[in-house]
Write a protein that holds these residues in place. Structure first.
Motif, mmCIF file in Angstrom:
data_model
loop_
_atom_site.group_PDB
_atom_site.id
_atom_site.type_symbol
_atom_site.label_atom_id
_atom_site.label_comp_id
_atom_site.label_asym_id
_atom_site.label_seq_id
_atom_site.Cartn_x
_atom_site.Cartn_y
_atom_site.Cartn_z
ATOM 1 N N ASP A 137 0.804 -1.212 0.000
ATOM 2 C CA ASP A 137 0.000 0.000 0.000
ATOM 3 C C ASP A 137 0.841 1.267 0.000
ATOM 4 O OD1 ASP A 137 -2.561 1.324 0.105
ATOM 5 O OD2 ASP A 137 -2.170 1.735 2.226
ATOM 6 N N GLU A 138 1.792 1.370 0.917
ATOM 7 C CA GLU A 138 2.523 2.621 1.117
ATOM 8 C C GLU A 138 3.815 2.737 0.323
ATOM 9 O OE1 GLU A 138 3.092 3.310 5.284
ATOM 10 O OE2 GLU A 138 0.997 2.805 5.742
ATOM 11 N N HIS A 139 4.463 1.612 0.022
ATOM 12 C CA HIS A 139 5.779 1.693 -0.592
ATOM 13 C C HIS A 139 5.809 1.254 -2.057
ATOM 14 C CE1 HIS A 139 7.432 2.716 3.287
ATOM 15 N NE2 HIS A 139 6.751 1.697 3.802
ATOM 16 N N ALA A 140 4.917 0.380 -2.441
ATOM 17 C CA ALA A 140 4.932 -0.110 -3.818
ATOM 18 C C ALA A 140 3.726 0.358 -4.616
ATOM 19 C CB ALA A 140 4.980 -1.641 -3.829
ATOM 20 N N ALA A 141 2.785 1.012 -3.970
ATOM 21 C CA ALA A 141 1.556 1.459 -4.629
ATOM 22 C C ALA A 141 0.880 0.308 -5.374
ATOM 23 C CB ALA A 141 1.830 2.629 -5.560
ATOM 24 N N TYR A 142 0.948 -0.881 -4.796
ATOM 25 C CA TYR A 142 0.324 -2.065 -5.387
ATOM 26 C C TYR A 142 -1.001 -2.313 -4.692
ATOM 27 C CZ TYR A 142 -0.514 -6.886 -6.762
ATOM 28 O OH TYR A 142 -1.083 -8.034 -7.266
ATOM 29 N N GLN A 143 -2.083 -2.300 -5.457
ATOM 30 C CA GLN A 143 -3.413 -2.508 -4.886
ATOM 31 C C GLN A 143 -4.057 -3.795 -5.387
ATOM 32 O OE1 GLN A 143 -4.607 -0.620 -2.405
ATOM 33 N NE2 GLN A 143 -2.649 0.444 -2.532
ATOM 34 N N GLY A 144 -3.265 -4.661 -6.003
ATOM 35 C CA GLY A 144 -3.805 -5.887 -6.573
ATOM 36 C C GLY A 144 -3.922 -7.029 -5.585
ATOM 37 N N GLN A 145 -4.047 -8.234 -6.148
ATOM 38 C CA GLN A 145 -4.219 -9.458 -5.362
ATOM 39 C C GLN A 145 -2.868 -10.030 -4.932
ATOM 40 O OE1 GLN A 145 -7.146 -11.375 -4.428
ATOM 41 N NE2 GLN A 145 -7.949 -9.321 -4.761
ATOM 42 N N TRP A 146 -2.864 -10.579 -3.732
ATOM 43 C CA TRP A 146 -1.714 -11.290 -3.199
ATOM 44 C C TRP A 146 -2.085 -12.757 -3.073
ATOM 45 C CZ3 TRP A 146 2.768 -8.988 -0.726
ATOM 46 C CH2 TRP A 146 2.793 -7.600 -0.790
ATOM 47 N N ARG A 147 -1.163 -13.615 -3.356
ATOM 48 C CA ARG A 147 -1.308 -15.050 -3.118
ATOM 49 C C ARG A 147 -0.546 -15.339 -1.838
ATOM 50 N NH1 ARG A 147 -4.804 -18.811 -4.422
ATOM 51 N NH2 ARG A 147 -3.875 -20.771 -5.043
ATOM 52 N N LEU A 148 -1.232 -15.813 -0.829
ATOM 53 C CA LEU A 148 -0.656 -15.990 0.498
ATOM 54 C C LEU A 148 -0.694 -17.453 0.886
ATOM 55 C CD1 LEU A 148 -2.788 -13.097 1.909
ATOM 56 C CD2 LEU A 148 -0.329 -12.961 1.487
ATOM 57 N N GLY A 149 0.362 -17.924 1.501
ATOM 58 C CA GLY A 149 0.401 -19.329 1.882
ATOM 59 C C GLY A 149 1.073 -19.547 3.224
ATOM 60 N N LEU A 150 0.728 -20.656 3.832
ATOM 61 C CA LEU A 150 1.322 -21.081 5.088
ATOM 62 C C LEU A 150 1.693 -22.547 4.938
ATOM 63 C CD1 LEU A 150 1.962 -20.719 8.136
ATOM 64 C CD2 LEU A 150 -0.408 -21.395 8.588
ATOM 65 N N ARG A 151 2.919 -22.861 5.308
ATOM 66 C CA ARG A 151 3.370 -24.251 5.278
ATOM 67 C C ARG A 151 4.080 -24.550 6.586
ATOM 68 N NH1 ARG A 151 8.150 -27.120 3.861
ATOM 69 N NH2 ARG A 151 7.642 -29.214 3.178
ATOM 70 N N VAL A 152 3.662 -25.629 7.232
ATOM 71 C CA VAL A 152 4.316 -26.108 8.444
ATOM 72 C C VAL A 152 4.671 -27.566 8.175
ATOM 73 C CG1 VAL A 152 4.161 -26.385 10.939
ATOM 74 C CG2 VAL A 152 2.821 -24.599 9.820
ATOM 75 N N ASP A 153 5.964 -27.865 8.208
ATOM 76 C CA ASP A 153 6.373 -29.235 7.903
ATOM 77 C C ASP A 153 6.664 -30.018 9.180
ATOM 78 O OD1 ASP A 153 8.814 -28.143 8.661
ATOM 79 O OD2 ASP A 153 9.836 -28.585 6.785
ATOM 80 N N ARG A 154 6.888 -31.313 9.007
ATOM 81 C CA ARG A 154 7.166 -32.243 10.107
ATOM 82 C C ARG A 154 6.053 -32.247 11.161
ATOM 83 N NH1 ARG A 154 13.312 -30.608 11.181
ATOM 84 N NH2 ARG A 154 12.717 -28.754 10.046
ATOM 85 N N MET A 155 4.827 -32.303 10.701
ATOM 86 C CA MET A 155 3.677 -32.212 11.608
ATOM 87 C C MET A 155 3.102 -33.567 12.037
ATOM 88 S SD MET A 155 2.943 -29.174 12.561
ATOM 89 C CE MET A 155 1.282 -29.419 13.174
ATOM 90 N N ARG A 156 3.456 -34.644 11.356
ATOM 91 C CA ARG A 156 2.860 -35.941 11.711
ATOM 92 C C ARG A 156 3.126 -36.266 13.183
ATOM 93 N NH1 ARG A 156 0.345 -39.733 9.028
ATOM 94 N NH2 ARG A 156 1.131 -39.029 7.008
ATOM 95 N N ASN A 157 2.056 -36.609 13.896
ATOM 96 C CA ASN A 157 2.076 -36.976 15.317
ATOM 97 C C ASN A 157 2.387 -35.817 16.262
ATOM 98 O OD1 ASN A 157 1.372 -39.675 14.815
ATOM 99 N ND2 ASN A 157 3.505 -40.138 14.322
ATOM 100 N N VAL A 158 2.342 -34.590 15.763
ATOM 101 C CA VAL A 158 2.555 -33.423 16.616
ATOM 102 C C VAL A 158 1.281 -33.137 17.404
ATOM 103 C CG1 VAL A 158 2.921 -30.908 16.559
ATOM 104 C CG2 VAL A 158 4.353 -32.415 15.179
ATOM 105 N N LEU A 159 1.458 -32.721 18.654
ATOM 106 C CA LEU A 159 0.347 -32.371 19.537
ATOM 107 C C LEU A 159 0.358 -30.868 19.779
ATOM 108 C CD1 LEU A 159 1.057 -35.181 22.147
ATOM 109 C CD2 LEU A 159 -0.688 -35.240 20.348
ATOM 110 N N ALA A 160 -0.801 -30.299 20.081
ATOM 111 C CA ALA A 160 -0.885 -28.882 20.431
ATOM 112 C C ALA A 160 -0.383 -28.693 21.852
ATOM 113 C CB ALA A 160 -2.325 -28.391 20.317
#
Length: 179
Positions: A94-117
């Motif tokens: 918004d402030e530095h690139a004057a870009y008002q378009g769409q962003w593709r956002l992602g989250l990846r967390v690896d090594r999650m098998r058998n992980v507990l909260a």
């Protein structure tokens, strides 16, 4: 709920990378361990990437005889870092690139098998949670620059909510509470 995790990240080193600049806790002059790594890359093409080295960690149940440690994740950290990352992305666009378009956002967390909260761990008592059943958690969404500026909580929720449901802690964090 996530306010304490949305404080300013301190990343003391600026390092030139092949695809841009990294603001990072990594330094070639001292040994950096994965659990303490925070690495924000601002790419030349305008893309951003945040890497955190401590997604999961071993939790030792206090028992006799000692048990093997269980891998755990702190859901508030995942949610907080996701939220913390979205705000500067919107501000940069918004402030530095004057870009008002769409962003593709992602989250990846690896090594999650058998992980507990971590929320489901009870010191001295053990755990009362079901382990996460996949190796990796991956979620992708889209948002405009305006949405990144105005509605980071909702975007963070879209990215993290399925993980929180899989860890059986969604009721604690969703909907995301204001700071």
């Amino acid at each position: 709920m996530i306010g304490s995790y949305t404080e300013r990240l301190t990343v003391p080193n600026r390092i030139t990378r092949a695809d841009g600049h990294a603001f990072t806790t990594y330094s070639p002059t001292y040994e950096t361990y994965e659990p303490s790594l925070v690495d924000l890359v601002v790419r030349e093409d305008g893309g951003l990437r945040l890497t955190c080295g401590r997604g999961t960690f071993p939790w030792q149940k206090q028992s006799y005889p000692p048990s093997d440690p269980a891998p755990v994740v702190v859901p508030a950290v995942v949610l907080g870092l996701t939220h913390t990352f979205l705000a500067p992305a919107g501000q940069l666009g918004d402030e530095h690139a004057a870009y008002q378009g769409q962003w593709r956002l992602g989250l990846r967390v690896d090594r999650m098998r058998n992980v507990l909260a971590a929320d489901k761990m009870s010191p001295g008592m053990g755990w009362y949670a079901h382990p996460y059943s996949r190796d990796d958690y991956v979620r992708v969404t889209s948002a405009s620059t305006g949405q990144l500026v105005e509605t980071q909580r909702e975007i963070a929720e879209r990215l993290v909510a399925p993980l929180l449901r899989g860890l059986d802690v969604a009721d604690t964090y969703i909907p995301v509470k204001p700071d």
